[in-house]
Design a protein around this motif. Structure first.
Motif, PDB file in Angstrom:
ATOM      1  N   ALA A  72       0.861   9.272   7.422  1.00  0.00           N
ATOM      2  CA  ALA A  72      -0.361   9.559   6.659  1.00  0.00           C
ATOM      3  C   ALA A  72      -0.318   8.816   5.315  1.00  0.00           C
ATOM      4  O   ALA A  72       0.758   8.607   4.746  1.00  0.00           O
ATOM      5  N   TYR A  73      -1.472   8.443   4.830  1.00  0.00           N
ATOM      6  CA  TYR A  73      -1.559   7.773   3.512  1.00  0.00           C
ATOM      7  C   TYR A  73      -2.595   8.497   2.667  1.00  0.00           C
ATOM      8  O   TYR A  73      -3.698   8.791   3.136  1.00  0.00           O
ATOM      9  N   THR A  74      -2.213   8.778   1.416  1.00  0.00           N
ATOM     10  CA  THR A  74      -3.131   9.415   0.464  1.00  0.00           C
ATOM     11  C   THR A  74      -3.338   8.459  -0.707  1.00  0.00           C
ATOM     12  O   THR A  74      -2.357   7.995  -1.314  1.00  0.00           O
ATOM     13  N   ASN A  75      -4.602   8.160  -1.011  1.00  0.00           N
ATOM     14  CA  ASN A  75      -4.924   7.235  -2.110  1.00  0.00           C
ATOM     15  C   ASN A  75      -5.634   8.000  -3.222  1.00  0.00           C
ATOM     16  O   ASN A  75      -6.373   8.960  -2.964  1.00  0.00           O
ATOM     17  N   SER A  79     -11.782   3.171  -5.548  1.00  0.00           N
ATOM     18  CA  SER A  79     -12.080   1.851  -6.100  1.00  0.00           C
ATOM     19  C   SER A  79     -10.989   0.830  -5.839  1.00  0.00           C
ATOM     20  O   SER A  79     -11.260  -0.369  -5.693  1.00  0.00           O
ATOM     21  N   SER A  80      -9.739   1.280  -5.789  1.00  0.00           N
ATOM     22  CA  SER A  80      -8.643   0.322  -5.604  1.00  0.00           C
ATOM     23  C   SER A  80      -7.479   0.989  -4.908  1.00  0.00           C
ATOM     24  O   SER A  80      -7.406   2.224  -4.778  1.00  0.00           O
ATOM     25  N   PHE A  81      -6.547   0.150  -4.452  1.00  0.00           N
ATOM     26  CA  PHE A  81      -5.338   0.621  -3.784  1.00  0.00           C
ATOM     27  C   PHE A  81      -4.349   1.051  -4.856  1.00  0.00           C
ATOM     28  O   PHE A  81      -3.915   0.239  -5.670  1.00  0.00           O
ATOM     29  N   THR A  82      -3.980   2.358  -4.896  1.00  0.00           N
ATOM     30  CA  THR A  82      -3.242   2.901  -6.038  1.00  0.00           C
ATOM     31  C   THR A  82      -1.810   3.278  -5.706  1.00  0.00           C
ATOM     32  O   THR A  82      -1.158   3.960  -6.505  1.00  0.00           O
ATOM     33  N   LEU A  83      -1.256   2.877  -4.552  1.00  0.00           N
ATOM     34  CA  LEU A  83       0.125   3.218  -4.220  1.00  0.00           C
ATOM     35  C   LEU A  83       1.059   2.553  -5.232  1.00  0.00           C
ATOM     36  O   LEU A  83       0.999   1.343  -5.467  1.00  0.00           O
ATOM     37  N   GLY A  84       1.936   3.324  -5.855  1.00  0.00           N
ATOM     38  CA  GLY A  84       2.872   2.828  -6.863  1.00  0.00           C
ATOM     39  C   GLY A  84       2.329   2.909  -8.269  1.00  0.00           C
ATOM     40  O   GLY A  84       3.083   2.743  -9.225  1.00  0.00           O
ATOM     41  N   GLU A  85       1.006   3.151  -8.399  1.00  0.00           N
ATOM     42  CA  GLU A  85       0.392   3.245  -9.711  1.00  0.00           C
ATOM     43  C   GLU A  85       0.061   4.691 -10.066  1.00  0.00           C
ATOM     44  O   GLU A  85       0.147   5.092 -11.224  1.00  0.00           O
ATOM     45  N   SER A  86      -0.350   5.444  -9.075  1.00  0.00           N
ATOM     46  CA  SER A  86      -0.724   6.842  -9.328  1.00  0.00           C
ATOM     47  C   SER A  86       0.288   7.742  -8.638  1.00  0.00           C
ATOM     48  O   SER A  86       0.750   7.478  -7.521  1.00  0.00           O
ATOM     49  N   PHE A  88      -0.346  10.441  -7.390  1.00  0.00           N
ATOM     50  CA  PHE A  88      -1.002  11.142  -6.284  1.00  0.00           C
ATOM     51  C   PHE A  88      -1.161  10.259  -5.045  1.00  0.00           C
ATOM     52  O   PHE A  88      -1.596  10.732  -4.006  1.00  0.00           O
ATOM     53  N   ALA A  89      -0.839   8.997  -5.112  1.00  0.00           N
ATOM     54  CA  ALA A  89      -0.937   8.086  -3.959  1.00  0.00           C
ATOM     55  C   ALA A  89       0.409   8.058  -3.248  1.00  0.00           C
ATOM     56  O   ALA A  89       1.429   7.723  -3.843  1.00  0.00           O
ATOM     57  N   VAL A  90       0.397   8.441  -1.971  1.00  0.00           N
ATOM     58  CA  VAL A  90       1.653   8.506  -1.202  1.00  0.00           C
ATOM     59  C   VAL A  90       1.443   7.980   0.214  1.00  0.00           C
ATOM     60  O   VAL A  90       0.362   8.109   0.806  1.00  0.00           O
ATOM     61  N   TYR A 281       6.535   8.164   0.435  1.00  0.00           N
ATOM     62  CA  TYR A 281       6.834   6.953  -0.338  1.00  0.00           C
ATOM     63  C   TYR A 281       5.710   6.736  -1.358  1.00  0.00           C
ATOM     64  O   TYR A 281       4.528   6.780  -1.006  1.00  0.00           O
ATOM     65  N   ARG A 282       6.116   6.470  -2.662  1.00  0.00           N
ATOM     66  CA  ARG A 282       5.111   6.307  -3.718  1.00  0.00           C
ATOM     67  C   ARG A 282       5.254   4.977  -4.463  1.00  0.00           C
ATOM     68  O   ARG A 282       4.927   4.847  -5.640  1.00  0.00           O
ATOM     69  N   GLY A 283       5.758   3.970  -3.801  1.00  0.00           N
ATOM     70  CA  GLY A 283       5.864   2.658  -4.444  1.00  0.00           C
ATOM     71  C   GLY A 283       6.938   2.643  -5.519  1.00  0.00           C
ATOM     72  O   GLY A 283       8.097   2.996  -5.270  1.00  0.00           O
ATOM     73  N   ASP A 284       6.528   2.243  -6.745  1.00  0.00           N
ATOM     74  CA  ASP A 284       7.489   2.165  -7.850  1.00  0.00           C
ATOM     75  C   ASP A 284       7.888   3.542  -8.368  1.00  0.00           C
ATOM     76  O   ASP A 284       8.858   3.661  -9.121  1.00  0.00           O
ATOM     77  N   LEU A 285       7.136   4.555  -8.004  1.00  0.00           N
ATOM     78  CA  LEU A 285       7.467   5.906  -8.443  1.00  0.00           C
ATOM     79  C   LEU A 285       8.535   6.504  -7.520  1.00  0.00           C
ATOM     80  O   LEU A 285       8.756   6.049  -6.398  1.00  0.00           O
ATOM     81  N   ASP A 286       9.170   7.551  -7.998  1.00  0.00           N
ATOM     82  CA  ASP A 286      10.200   8.188  -7.177  1.00  0.00           C
ATOM     83  C   ASP A 286       9.588   8.777  -5.902  1.00  0.00           C
ATOM     84  O   ASP A 286       8.477   9.348  -5.942  1.00  0.00           O
ATOM     85  N   PRO A 287      10.287   8.678  -4.770  1.00  0.00           N
ATOM     86  CA  PRO A 287       9.762   9.270  -3.522  1.00  0.00           C
ATOM     87  C   PRO A 287       9.816  10.791  -3.592  1.00  0.00           C
ATOM     88  O   PRO A 287      10.522  11.386  -4.404  1.00  0.00           O
ATOM     89  N   MET A 288       9.099  11.408  -2.626  1.00  0.00           N
ATOM     90  CA  MET A 288       9.071  12.863  -2.528  1.00  0.00           C
ATOM     91  C   MET A 288       9.396  13.263  -1.086  1.00  0.00           C
ATOM     92  O   MET A 288       9.114  12.524  -0.133  1.00  0.00           O
ATOM     93  N   VAL A 289       9.973  14.438  -0.935  1.00  0.00           N
ATOM     94  CA  VAL A 289      10.242  14.984   0.401  1.00  0.00           C
ATOM     95  C   VAL A 289       9.665  16.380   0.474  1.00  0.00           C
ATOM     96  O   VAL A 289       9.506  17.065  -0.552  1.00  0.00           O
ATOM     97  N   MET A 290       9.353  16.808   1.712  1.00  0.00           N
ATOM     98  CA  MET A 290       8.760  18.131   1.902  1.00  0.00           C
ATOM     99  C   MET A 290       9.294  18.732   3.196  1.00  0.00           C
ATOM    100  O   MET A 290       9.482  18.032   4.201  1.00  0.00           O
ATOM    101  N   GLY A 291       9.533  19.994   3.195  1.00  0.00           N
ATOM    102  CA  GLY A 291       9.932  20.716   4.400  1.00  0.00           C
ATOM    103  C   GLY A 291       9.067  21.942   4.606  1.00  0.00           C
ATOM    104  O   GLY A 291       8.565  22.520   3.634  1.00  0.00           O
TER     105      GLY A 291
END
Length: 434
Positions: A72-75, A79-86, A88-90, A281-291
């Motif tokens: 799944a991808y969340t933007n 207006s633009s592709f925000t993975l690694g910038e926001s 909230f984009a994962v 995965y969040r690009g330049d930001l730290d990744p997140m995990v969920m269980g």
């Protein structure tokens, strides 16, 4: 009238030859027919294929549920592709697994295993029924072939008597009625031989179907007797049917399957579980995990799981009653068929040891008396017809005995009749009447 009387034998000889004309074929060997039917009959092959399919089911039922994998991808925004910038984009990879209790999976495997057991018993039931049908139809074919030979033999005697009556009539020592009566009896035998030939064609088609051949395969003369008899008394046979009948075995396996199904339905009232894990995965930001851990709650138990339990228990009760009914009817049928076989055997001994020899002796005595004028032609003819009926009854009784034993085989779960490999016949020959 003399011209008609003299022409009839020639006409009869031509029509008899046309009716009896058959291509020369090797004798039908029941042992070979049974060997051919056992592995090659389509009904047996179908039952074996169903068994092979059923044996694949337990492993499937016991296996755990397949996991579900998704991406799944969340933007953030449109207006633009925000993975690694926001933050909230994962881009996430998700894994979801349903957990069914091991008892449920084990019980589902038990249900499938009982189905495989029923299919295994079904293979044996079908095999015995096919072999029983082959033996029964072969016995009918043997009866018809022996009846045809008997009619031909009796016809030869009638032709001799007709010739004797004609010579006496021509020299003034006999009456024309005797000649006409003999020719009438020959015509009756001719009609009977045609019926027997037609019945043989039908029996041949049934035998080919029982063996698993195409309908047009010719079958040679049947000359070999099937041997065997019911072992033990009626009580032991009835007990053997309850313990060894494949049909009862099929229903017993079905009862066990319904028992396992009822237990599985009760287990289904307990909740199932599921868990999932996700890597985001969040690009330049730290990744997140969920269980996640969840429970599938039986909130509609009264409408679903409880009804399934009631349904399974009702099906189990029905299967148990069907088993009881089958056991009762099977024992009754076994007793009936065994009694029929024993009755036929006793009557057969009476015919072979008393009635037929007595009828042969009576006919020979009448022929000797007729030759010196002490017995009328009609008395001689009646003695010949009595012998014909006695020998036809003997042949029919042997077929009835074999068919009763053949019908017993699927009920008691084993073969009672065997087919000799050689070509010897134990049907009991009789002295020639010529």
């Amino acid at each position: 009238m003399k011209a008609i009387a003299l022409a009839l034998p020639l006409l009869l000889g031509v029509s008899w030859g046309l009716a009896a004309e058959r291509p020369a074929l090797p004798d039908a060997n029941p042992a070979e027919l049974l060997r051919e039917a056992a592995p090659g009959n389509p009904a047996i092959l179908a039952a074996q294929a169903r068994l092979a399919a059923a044996r694949h089911a337990p492993s499937q039922a016991e296996a755990p549920p397949d996991p579900e994998v998704s991406v799944a991808y969340t933007n953030d925004g449109l207006s633009s592709f925000t993975l690694g910038e926001s933050e909230f984009a994962v881009l996430s990879l998700n894994w979801t697994q349903e957990i069914r209790g091991s008892n449920k999976r084990k019980q589902a495997g038990a249900v499938a295993y009982r189905s495989a057991q029923a299919a295994e018993k079904e293979v044996e039931r079908v095999r015995l029924e096919v072999l029983s049908r082959v033996k029964s139809v072969y016995a009918d074919l043997l009866r018809l072939d022996r009846t045809a030979s008997l009619l031909e033999e009796i016809r030869g005697v009638l032709e001799t008597l007709e010739e004797t009556a004609r010579r006496r009539y021509e020299v003034g020592e006999g009456i024309q009625e005797s000649v006409l009566k003999a020719q009438t009896e020959i015509l009756i035998l001719e009609a009977e031989s045609i019926r027997v030939a037609q019945d043989r064609q039908e029996a041949e088609a049934r035998l080919n179907a029982a063996v698993g051949r195409s309908g047009g395969t010719p079958v040679g003369p049947a000359v070999i007797d099937l041997t065997g008899g019911p072992p033990g008394d009626l009580a032991s046979l009835a007990l053997a049917a309850v313990e060894g009948s494949p049909e009862i075995g099929v229903v017993q396996a079905e009862v066990q399957r319904f028992e396992a199904s009822a237990e599985l339905a009760r287990l289904e009232q307990k909740p199932d579980y599921l868990w999932s894990a996700s890597y985001q995965y969040r690009g330049d930001l730290d990744p997140m995990v969920m269980g996640m851990f969840g429970v599938r709650l039986p909130l509609h138990k009264e409408r679903k799981q409880a009804q399934a339990v009631a349904q399974a228990e009702s099906e189990l009760a029905a299967a148990r009653q069907e088993l009881a009914n089958l056991q009762i009817t099977t024992q009754s049928t076994v007793r009936e068929l065994a009694s029929r076989a024993q009755r036929s055997a006793r009557l057969l001994d009476l015919y072979r040891q008393g009635i037929v020899p007595q009828a042969e002796t009576t006919l020979e005595s009448a022929r000797a008396s007729y030759s010196v004028g002490r017995v009328g032609f009609l008395d001689l003819l009646n003695d010949l017809k009595a012998l014909l009926e006695a020998r036809r009854d003997e042949v029919s009784l042997e077929a009835e005995r074999v068919q009763a034993l053949a019908a017993l085989e699927p009920l008691v779960g084993r073969e009672l009749l065997s087919a000799p490999e050689g070509g010897d016949s134990s049907g009991g020959g009789h002295a020639s009447l010529q």
